[in-house]
Design a protein around this motif. Structure first.
Motif, PDB file in Angstrom:
ATOM      1  N   ILE A  41       0.840  -1.200   0.000  1.00  0.00           N
ATOM      2  CA  ILE A  41       0.000   0.000   0.000  1.00  0.00           C
ATOM      3  C   ILE A  41       0.873   1.248   0.000  1.00  0.00           C
ATOM      4  O   ILE A  41       0.548   2.248  -0.651  1.00  0.00           O
ATOM      5  CB  ILE A  41      -0.970  -0.018   1.200  1.00  0.00           C
ATOM      6  N   GLY A  42       1.998   1.185   0.727  1.00  0.00           N
ATOM      7  CA  GLY A  42       2.910   2.314   0.741  1.00  0.00           C
ATOM      8  C   GLY A  42       3.461   2.647  -0.637  1.00  0.00           C
ATOM      9  O   GLY A  42       3.747   3.816  -0.934  1.00  0.00           O
ATOM     10  N   LEU A  43       3.582   1.639  -1.507  1.00  0.00           N
ATOM     11  CA  LEU A  43       4.072   1.884  -2.861  1.00  0.00           C
ATOM     12  C   LEU A  43       3.075   2.685  -3.692  1.00  0.00           C
ATOM     13  O   LEU A  43       3.449   3.281  -4.711  1.00  0.00           O
ATOM     14  CB  LEU A  43       4.380   0.552  -3.559  1.00  0.00           C
ATOM     15  N   LEU A  44       1.804   2.708  -3.279  1.00  0.00           N
ATOM     16  CA  LEU A  44       0.798   3.494  -3.991  1.00  0.00           C
ATOM     17  C   LEU A  44       0.943   4.985  -3.718  1.00  0.00           C
ATOM     18  O   LEU A  44       0.409   5.809  -4.471  1.00  0.00           O
ATOM     19  CB  LEU A  44      -0.609   3.045  -3.587  1.00  0.00           C
ATOM     20  N   ALA A  51      -4.622   6.757   4.437  1.00  0.00           N
ATOM     21  CA  ALA A  51      -6.021   6.317   4.525  1.00  0.00           C
ATOM     22  C   ALA A  51      -6.129   5.005   5.288  1.00  0.00           C
ATOM     23  O   ALA A  51      -6.994   4.842   6.166  1.00  0.00           O
ATOM     24  CB  ALA A  51      -6.602   6.163   3.119  1.00  0.00           C
ATOM     25  N   VAL A  52      -5.251   4.060   4.977  1.00  0.00           N
ATOM     26  CA  VAL A  52      -5.287   2.771   5.665  1.00  0.00           C
ATOM     27  C   VAL A  52      -4.882   2.925   7.127  1.00  0.00           C
ATOM     28  O   VAL A  52      -5.427   2.259   8.010  1.00  0.00           O
ATOM     29  CB  VAL A  52      -4.376   1.755   4.941  1.00  0.00           C
ATOM     30  N   GLU A 127     -10.136  14.716   1.488  1.00  0.00           N
ATOM     31  CA  GLU A 127      -9.602  14.092   0.279  1.00  0.00           C
ATOM     32  C   GLU A 127      -9.252  12.617   0.484  1.00  0.00           C
ATOM     33  O   GLU A 127      -9.080  11.870  -0.489  1.00  0.00           O
ATOM     34  CB  GLU A 127      -8.369  14.847  -0.221  1.00  0.00           C
ATOM     35  N   LEU A 128      -9.144  12.189   1.751  1.00  0.00           N
ATOM     36  CA  LEU A 128      -8.856  10.782   2.014  1.00  0.00           C
ATOM     37  C   LEU A 128     -10.115   9.919   2.079  1.00  0.00           C
ATOM     38  O   LEU A 128     -10.024   8.687   2.019  1.00  0.00           O
ATOM     39  CB  LEU A 128      -8.094  10.636   3.340  1.00  0.00           C
ATOM     40  N   MET A 129     -11.291  10.547   2.199  1.00  0.00           N
ATOM     41  CA  MET A 129     -12.513   9.777   2.404  1.00  0.00           C
ATOM     42  C   MET A 129     -12.824   8.805   1.270  1.00  0.00           C
ATOM     43  O   MET A 129     -13.255   7.674   1.526  1.00  0.00           O
ATOM     44  CB  MET A 129     -13.693  10.712   2.652  1.00  0.00           C
ATOM     45  N   HIS A 133     -13.318   4.871   1.911  1.00  0.00           N
ATOM     46  CA  HIS A 133     -14.508   4.147   1.448  1.00  0.00           C
ATOM     47  C   HIS A 133     -14.111   2.921   0.643  1.00  0.00           C
ATOM     48  O   HIS A 133     -14.647   1.816   0.846  1.00  0.00           O
ATOM     49  CB  HIS A 133     -15.384   5.070   0.593  1.00  0.00           C
ATOM     50  N   ASP A 134     -13.188   3.104  -0.316  1.00  0.00           N
ATOM     51  CA  ASP A 134     -12.771   1.992  -1.173  1.00  0.00           C
ATOM     52  C   ASP A 134     -12.248   0.820  -0.359  1.00  0.00           C
ATOM     53  O   ASP A 134     -12.526  -0.346  -0.680  1.00  0.00           O
ATOM     54  CB  ASP A 134     -11.674   2.460  -2.148  1.00  0.00           C
ATOM     55  N   TYR A 135     -11.505   1.120   0.694  1.00  0.00           N
ATOM     56  CA  TYR A 135     -10.895   0.065   1.498  1.00  0.00           C
ATOM     57  C   TYR A 135     -11.873  -0.524   2.511  1.00  0.00           C
ATOM     58  O   TYR A 135     -12.038  -1.743   2.607  1.00  0.00           O
ATOM     59  CB  TYR A 135      -9.674   0.627   2.227  1.00  0.00           C
ATOM     60  N   MET A 136     -12.576   0.350   3.266  1.00  0.00           N
ATOM     61  CA  MET A 136     -13.356  -0.119   4.400  1.00  0.00           C
ATOM     62  C   MET A 136     -14.648  -0.816   4.010  1.00  0.00           C
ATOM     63  O   MET A 136     -15.104  -1.711   4.729  1.00  0.00           O
ATOM     64  CB  MET A 136     -13.658   1.040   5.348  1.00  0.00           C
TER      65      MET A 136
END
Length: 450
Positions: A41-44, A51-52, A127-129, A133-136
């Motif tokens: 995830i850090g590579l993204l 966010a995570v 901006e992180l929401m 959402h995508d993850y949770m």
């Protein structure tokens, strides 16, 4: 079942050693699981990683529920198996899995309904929401597949088999590690899903673990009963489970709360002090793996022998484990004393951080042996189904000794005083644990399921 009988008849030391090894491997797999997720995830980029990170407090609540239910099922089931009540053990396991599913679905519904206000309260920026959402949303949908295999593996460990749950955790970690880059970055025929790919990879590994664990409970252990439960028996079993599960869940919550308060103390002495403590905590998590694994092995050992009425065998197992903890962790302390300068250089190139880290590693580990004794007593009390006593002892350790002594040390000697306060708290609570084990264990023995 040979592994069940061995808990009651085999020599105690070798039996606990056979159970501890696979558990240590499983704990390493879980830690690697989290590290692999964080790495990819850090590579993204910074935003997905942030966010995570915001999801950690929420996901920890679900994990605490799973750990509490696991402790409750392991203790109650172990006593029933030790007493020879196998039919009741199967009904109890099935009813416990049903309660686990009901509770996690309630948490999922609550989490999805409060997603935006909750993460706003936690401080997530607007901006992180979308990333959250995508993850949770995926994580919440998959969370029953996290809780159920954890509870199933606890049931398998209650029979005395720690090898299979450890192997399942290792394989789940490998599945996650393979799927993460494929789904996050869209390698080969896989779509590029970004942060959603990480959540899907995690869900797939949990699904695999759940299917294997349920299969083993049904076909090998014969601990699942598909008959419709009698309402009275169902509620009685749920009550017995929650008597252990609720205090055990709260116990797991105490540690991050106490750590957060400790970080506030450390923050007064600068970023370097916080960085040194963070590095020390990562090293500590590794050197205490054997103690965590031995604690996980000791709980079913105590519960089965208590159920069989072999109370002196339970007591001897705890005292033997404590003796091992003192000797083993003394060796760990000597090793850390020698390696401290080298470890400090590996974690940082900042001279002040390195000096503080080296000081921590040459001071606090003196108490690791007695800290291990405290961990073992807590696990044994869970095995006796008196996890409320474990909760009280852990609360007294963290909020009655560790934090006050760290605060006192901060006022007297700064960051070094905080480290000394942590050491003193570990020494005192470890001595209390040894005295309790020697004079009062086993305590308030409860009858197994009937």
């Amino acid at each position: 079942m040979p592994h069940t009988n061995s808990l009651l008849t085999a020599p105690i030391g070798p039996q606990l050693a056979r159970m501890t090894g696979p558990m240590a491997l499983g704990i390493v797999a879980i830690q690697a699981f989290n590290l692999v997720d964080t790495f990819f995830i850090g590579l993204l980029g910074t935003a997905p990683l942030a966010a995570v990170t915001f999801t950690f407090p929420v996901t920890f609540v679900v994990l605490s529920l799973a750990m509490g239910l696991s402790a409750g099922l392991s203790a109650c089931l172990g006593q029933a198996l030790g007493a020879g009540h196998r039919d009741q053990a199967a009904r109890f396991t099935s009813n416990s899995l049903l309660l686990s599913l009901v509770l996690v679905l309630m948490l999922v519904a609550l989490g999805l309904a409060s997603l935006d206000p909750l993460f706003t309260l936690l401080g997530a920026e607007t901006e992180l929401m979308p990333l959250i959402h995508d993850y949770m949303v995926i994580w919440y949908a998959a969370s029953p597949m996290l809780v159920l295999p954890m509870v199933c593996n606890a049931a398998i460990r209650a029979t005395g088999d720690t090898r299979t749950p450890g192997l399942v955790m290792v394989v789940a970690g490998l599945v996650n590690g393979v799927l993460d880059p494929l789904l996050i970055f869209g390698l080969g025929p896989f779509p590029e899903l970004g942060i959603r790919g990480a959540a899907i990879a995690t869900a797939c590994s949990w699904l695999m673990a759940m299917m294997v664990a349920l299969y083993l409970l049904q076909h090998r252990e014969r601990l699942l009963c598909w008959q419709w439960p009698h309402p009275g028996r169902l509620l009685a079993h749920w009550y017995q489970l929650l008597q252990v599960a609720i205090p055990a869940s709260f116990t797991s919550v105490l540690y991050p709360v106490a750590t957060a308060l400790l970080m506030l103390l450390l923050a007064d002495f600068g970023t370097e002090t916080v960085a040194a403590f963070g590095a020390a905590s990562r090293i500590e998590a590794v050197v205490l793996i054997v103690m965590m694994a031995l604690s996980s092995a000791l709980a079913p050992f105590v519960s089965q022998n208590t159920g069989a009425g072999l109370h002196q065998r339970s007591r001897h197992g705890l005292l033997l484990a404590m003796r091992f903890a003192l000797i083993f962790q003394l060796g760990v302390f000597a090793l850390l004393w020698w390696l401290a300068p080298w470890l400090a250089r590996q974690f940082t190139d900042n001279a002040e951080v390195a000096a503080l880290l080296q000081q921590y590693l040459r001071l606090v580990p003196i108490g690791y042996g007695l800290q291990g004794c405290f961990m073992l007593l807590s696990a044994a009390l869970n095995g006796l189904r008196v996890s409320v006593i474990s909760l009280l002892l852990n609360g007294a350790r963290l909020f009655g000794l560790l934090l006050p002594l760290a605060w006192l040390g901060a006022g007297l000697a700064g960051a070094e005083g905080i480290f000394a306060g942590i050491l003193l708290a570990n020494l005192l609570t470890g001595l209390i644990a040894c005295l309790f084990a020697w004079r009062r264990f086993p305590w308030r023995i409860r009858h197994p399921l009937s």
